[in-house]
Write a protein that holds these residues in place. Structure first.
Motif, PDB file in Angstrom:
ATOM      1  N   ALA A  25       6.022   4.528  -0.366  1.00 25.22           N
ATOM      2  CA  ALA A  25       5.354   4.388  -1.661  1.00 25.22           C
ATOM      3  C   ALA A  25       4.570   3.084  -1.740  1.00 25.22           C
ATOM      4  O   ALA A  25       3.602   2.982  -2.495  1.00 25.22           O
ATOM      5  N   ALA A  26       4.997   2.076  -0.955  1.00 26.01           N
ATOM      6  CA  ALA A  26       4.336   0.768  -1.001  1.00 26.01           C
ATOM      7  C   ALA A  26       4.217   0.192   0.404  1.00 26.01           C
ATOM      8  O   ALA A  26       5.043   0.472   1.272  1.00 26.01           O
ATOM      9  N   ARG A  28       2.046  -3.407   2.605  1.00 26.05           N
ATOM     10  CA  ARG A  28       1.241  -4.631   2.500  1.00 26.05           C
ATOM     11  C   ARG A  28       0.013  -4.509   3.401  1.00 26.05           C
ATOM     12  O   ARG A  28       0.053  -3.819   4.413  1.00 26.05           O
ATOM     13  N   PRO A  79      -5.964  -4.461  -0.556  1.00 26.99           N
ATOM     14  CA  PRO A  79      -4.928  -4.102  -1.531  1.00 26.99           C
ATOM     15  C   PRO A  79      -5.466  -3.108  -2.563  1.00 26.99           C
ATOM     16  O   PRO A  79      -6.670  -2.989  -2.746  1.00 26.99           O
ATOM     17  N   GLY A  80      -4.555  -2.399  -3.197  1.00 26.17           N
ATOM     18  CA  GLY A  80      -4.924  -1.417  -4.215  1.00 26.17           C
ATOM     19  C   GLY A  80      -4.152  -0.124  -3.997  1.00 26.17           C
ATOM     20  O   GLY A  80      -3.139  -0.095  -3.311  1.00 26.17           O
ATOM     21  N   THR A  81      -4.650   0.939  -4.577  1.00 22.91           N
ATOM     22  CA  THR A  81      -4.031   2.254  -4.420  1.00 22.91           C
ATOM     23  C   THR A  81      -4.765   3.015  -3.333  1.00 22.91           C
ATOM     24  O   THR A  81      -5.982   3.176  -3.397  1.00 22.91           O
ATOM     25  N   TRP A  83      -5.125   6.585  -1.462  1.00 23.08           N
ATOM     26  CA  TRP A  83      -4.845   8.017  -1.485  1.00 23.08           C
ATOM     27  C   TRP A  83      -5.139   8.560  -0.091  1.00 23.08           C
ATOM     28  O   TRP A  83      -6.210   8.320   0.462  1.00 23.08           O
ATOM     29  N   ARG A 101       0.090   9.039  -2.284  1.00 24.50           N
ATOM     30  CA  ARG A 101      -0.423   7.750  -2.757  1.00 24.50           C
ATOM     31  C   ARG A 101       0.445   6.629  -2.210  1.00 24.50           C
ATOM     32  O   ARG A 101       1.675   6.707  -2.246  1.00 24.50           O
ATOM     33  N   VAL A 102      -0.195   5.557  -1.721  1.00 21.90           N
ATOM     34  CA  VAL A 102       0.505   4.362  -1.259  1.00 21.90           C
ATOM     35  C   VAL A 102      -0.063   3.169  -2.019  1.00 21.90           C
ATOM     36  O   VAL A 102      -1.281   2.984  -2.059  1.00 21.90           O
ATOM     37  N   THR A 103       0.800   2.377  -2.634  1.00 24.72           N
ATOM     38  CA  THR A 103       0.367   1.159  -3.309  1.00 24.72           C
ATOM     39  C   THR A 103       0.360   0.035  -2.283  1.00 24.72           C
ATOM     40  O   THR A 103       1.402  -0.302  -1.723  1.00 24.72           O
ATOM     41  N   VAL A 104      -0.817  -0.535  -2.048  1.00 24.59           N
ATOM     42  CA  VAL A 104      -0.985  -1.563  -1.018  1.00 24.59           C
ATOM     43  C   VAL A 104      -1.118  -2.917  -1.708  1.00 24.59           C
ATOM     44  O   VAL A 104      -2.022  -3.138  -2.504  1.00 24.59           O
ATOM     45  N   SER A 105      -0.189  -3.816  -1.396  1.00 22.96           N
ATOM     46  CA  SER A 105      -0.216  -5.157  -1.974  1.00 22.96           C
ATOM     47  C   SER A 105      -0.807  -6.144  -0.969  1.00 22.96           C
ATOM     48  O   SER A 105      -0.907  -5.842   0.215  1.00 22.96           O
TER      49      SER A 105
END
Length: 144
Positions: A25-26, A28, A79-81, A83, A101-105
């Motif tokens: 889900a997340a 870096r 970084p961002g969302t 898809w 969806r992967v949340t990229v920090s």
């Protein structure tokens, strides 16, 4: 009934594949991420014979594709969302899609441990070391 199957004299219709996609889900920026479509399946064909297409930034362009390419490793650069779209196609041209969806920090701080940012024991040891080196340098300049 599948018209291709009838033309070849087959009596059983061809079933479409099922696309299944798992990803963290997340993540870096810069970290390696496993995209796993290994649970995808087709009623008539093994996973290794299916064609996998990957749209890694959801712009409609397949950045990666290949037969049996069910578990690619990728890295995100911003970084961002993110898809990610997967398409699985069988030998008859039937296809199925999945989306994740992967949340990229942002990337980890320099050194990767985050110790200085968290104020952990390493950060304290580095601060003390810097202080003593700085003090000795000042004493040498002063002639002491």
């Amino acid at each position: 009934l599948d018209t291709q199957a009838l033309l070849l004299g087959e009596t059983e219709p061809n079933g479409a594949p099922v696309a299944r996609l798992a990803a963290p889900a997340a993540a870096r920026v810069g970290d390696e991420v496993l995209l796993d479509a290994g649970a995808s399946q087709d009623p008539e064909e093994p996973l290794a014979s299916l064609w996998f297409r990957w749209d890694l930034d959801y712009d409609g362009v397949w950045e990666r594709q290949g037969r049996g390419d069910a578990r690619p490793r990728v890295r995100f650069s911003t970084p961002g969302t993110a898809w990610i779209k997967l398409e699985v196609e069988d030998g008859w041209g039937l296809a199925a899609q999945a989306l994740v969806r992967v949340t990229v920090s942002p990337a980890s701080p320099a050194g990767g441990c985050g110790c200085a940012a968290s104020g952990g024991p390493l950060a304290a040891a580095l601060a003390v070391s810097w202080f003593w080196r700085r003090r000795r340098a000042m004493e040498r300049r002063a002639g002491g």
